[in-house]
Scaffold this motif. Structure first.
Motif, PDB file in Angstrom:
ATOM      1  N   GLU A   1      27.198 -44.390  23.407  1.00 29.14           N
ATOM      2  CA  GLU A   1      26.470 -43.760  24.508  1.00 29.14           C
ATOM      3  C   GLU A   1      25.196 -44.513  24.860  1.00 29.14           C
ATOM      4  OE1 GLU A   1      25.996 -39.805  22.987  1.00 29.14           O
ATOM      5  OE2 GLU A   1      28.016 -39.204  23.610  1.00 29.14           O
ATOM      6  N   GLY A   2      24.690 -45.314  23.924  1.00 27.01           N
ATOM      7  CA  GLY A   2      23.490 -46.098  24.152  1.00 27.01           C
ATOM      8  C   GLY A   2      23.737 -47.422  24.866  1.00 27.01           C
ATOM      9  N   LEU A   3      25.004 -47.790  25.030  1.00 25.86           N
ATOM     10  CA  LEU A   3      25.299 -49.018  25.768  1.00 25.86           C
ATOM     11  C   LEU A   3      24.782 -48.873  27.195  1.00 25.86           C
ATOM     12  CD1 LEU A   3      28.937 -49.624  24.512  1.00 25.86           C
ATOM     13  CD2 LEU A   3      26.910 -50.952  23.886  1.00 25.86           C
ATOM     14  N   GLU A   4      24.110 -49.877  27.691  1.00 27.27           N
ATOM     15  CA  GLU A   4      23.420 -49.795  28.975  1.00 27.27           C
ATOM     16  C   GLU A   4      24.309 -49.281  30.105  1.00 27.27           C
ATOM     17  OE1 GLU A   4      21.058 -52.744  32.068  1.00 27.27           O
ATOM     18  OE2 GLU A   4      21.451 -53.422  30.028  1.00 27.27           O
ATOM     19  N   LYS A   5      25.465 -49.857  30.273  1.00 26.14           N
ATOM     20  CA  LYS A   5      26.342 -49.467  31.385  1.00 26.14           C
ATOM     21  C   LYS A   5      26.950 -48.079  31.165  1.00 26.14           C
ATOM     22  CE  LYS A   5      27.482 -54.124  32.886  1.00 26.14           C
ATOM     23  NZ  LYS A   5      28.525 -55.121  33.074  1.00 26.14           N
ATOM     24  N   ILE A   6      27.256 -47.756  29.927  1.00 27.40           N
ATOM     25  CA  ILE A   6      27.819 -46.429  29.627  1.00 27.40           C
ATOM     26  C   ILE A   6      26.752 -45.359  29.854  1.00 27.40           C
ATOM     27  CG2 ILE A   6      28.790 -44.967  27.807  1.00 27.40           C
ATOM     28  CD1 ILE A   6      30.703 -47.177  28.902  1.00 27.40           C
ATOM     29  N   SER A   7      25.550 -45.626  29.365  1.00 26.30           N
ATOM     30  CA  SER A   7      24.456 -44.674  29.533  1.00 26.30           C
ATOM     31  C   SER A   7      24.173 -44.410  31.020  1.00 26.30           C
ATOM     32  CB  SER A   7      23.199 -45.217  28.850  1.00 26.30           C
ATOM     33  OG  SER A   7      22.115 -44.356  29.055  1.00 26.30           O
ATOM     34  N   ALA A   8      24.140 -45.473  31.795  1.00 25.49           N
ATOM     35  CA  ALA A   8      23.891 -45.320  33.237  1.00 25.49           C
ATOM     36  C   ALA A   8      25.006 -44.511  33.891  1.00 25.49           C
ATOM     37  CB  ALA A   8      23.761 -46.695  33.895  1.00 25.49           C
ATOM     38  N   TYR A   9      26.242 -44.781  33.517  1.00 27.65           N
ATOM     39  CA  TYR A   9      27.370 -44.035  34.076  1.00 27.65           C
ATOM     40  C   TYR A   9      27.281 -42.560  33.715  1.00 27.65           C
ATOM     41  CZ  TYR A   9      32.124 -42.270  34.579  1.00 27.65           C
ATOM     42  OH  TYR A   9      33.216 -41.509  34.904  1.00 27.65           O
TER      43      TYR A   9
END
Length: 187
Positions: free
Chosen positions: A156-164
């Motif tokens: 969940e902390g991955l930049e693109k996943i978090s933004a999504y």
């Protein structure tokens, strides 16, 4: 002559074979190969020997049972199982065993991929969704598994996943279709 099972000095692909050999009371000896230390993890102990073994497709693990030399973990375990009538009786049972064998290997290979890589694979996306749904169903189900909770947090902390997940495009619910008994409501 005792049966010989050769593999790296780890559990890996050979452990289910060892377990079956023990279960069937088969006398065997382990031959272990050891990788060198980081950063190169030298495997010359195996590569220097493999072409001298007289096998068509030398590979680890291998099993020597008298004159018979077998490679490929599933071929080895199936060979031992056939000797002990553990492959199913009817054709339907044998087919079921074959399916389960391959399902288990698919599951294993996904886990192994995760253990040997330091980059995200598509399996991480599948596991995240599965674990997240379990957590939604029973919020405390991962309390005894800090590694799995950390995996979810890291994902969940991955930049693109978090933004999504913060966007209006993210679908939090429903989890399942309307006919499901759980997870079929939009929150």
């Amino acid at each position: 002559m005792a049966t010989k099972l050769a593999y790296w000095d780890i559990r890996g692909l050979a452990q289910p074979i060892r377990l079956l050999l023990e279960y069937t009371g088969t006398k065997y000896e382990d031959k272990f190969y050891s990788c060198g230390e980081a950063p190169n993890y030298d495997k010359s102990c195996w590569f220097d020997e493999k072409e001298k073994l007289g096998m068509d497709f030398p590979n680890l693990p291998y099993l020597e049972d008298g004159e018979r030399k077998i490679v490929q973990s599933n071929a080895i375990i199936r060979y031992i199982a056939r000797k002990h009538n553990m492959c199913g009786e009817t054709e339907d049972e044998k087919v079921r065993v074959d399916i389960l064998e391959n399902q288990a290997m698919d599951f294993r290979n996904g886990f192994v991929m995760m253990c040997y890589t330091d980059f995200i694979t598509f399996v991480d996306f599948l596991m995240y969704e599965l674990l997240d749904q379990h957590r939604m169903f029973e919020p405390k189900c991962l309390d005894d598994f800090p590694n799995l909770k950390a995996l979810l947090d890291q994902f969940e902390g991955l930049e693109k996943i978090s933004a999504y997940m913060k966007s209006d495009r993210f679908l939090k619910t429903p989890v399942n279709n309307k006919m499901a008994k759980w997870g079929n409501k939009k929150e």
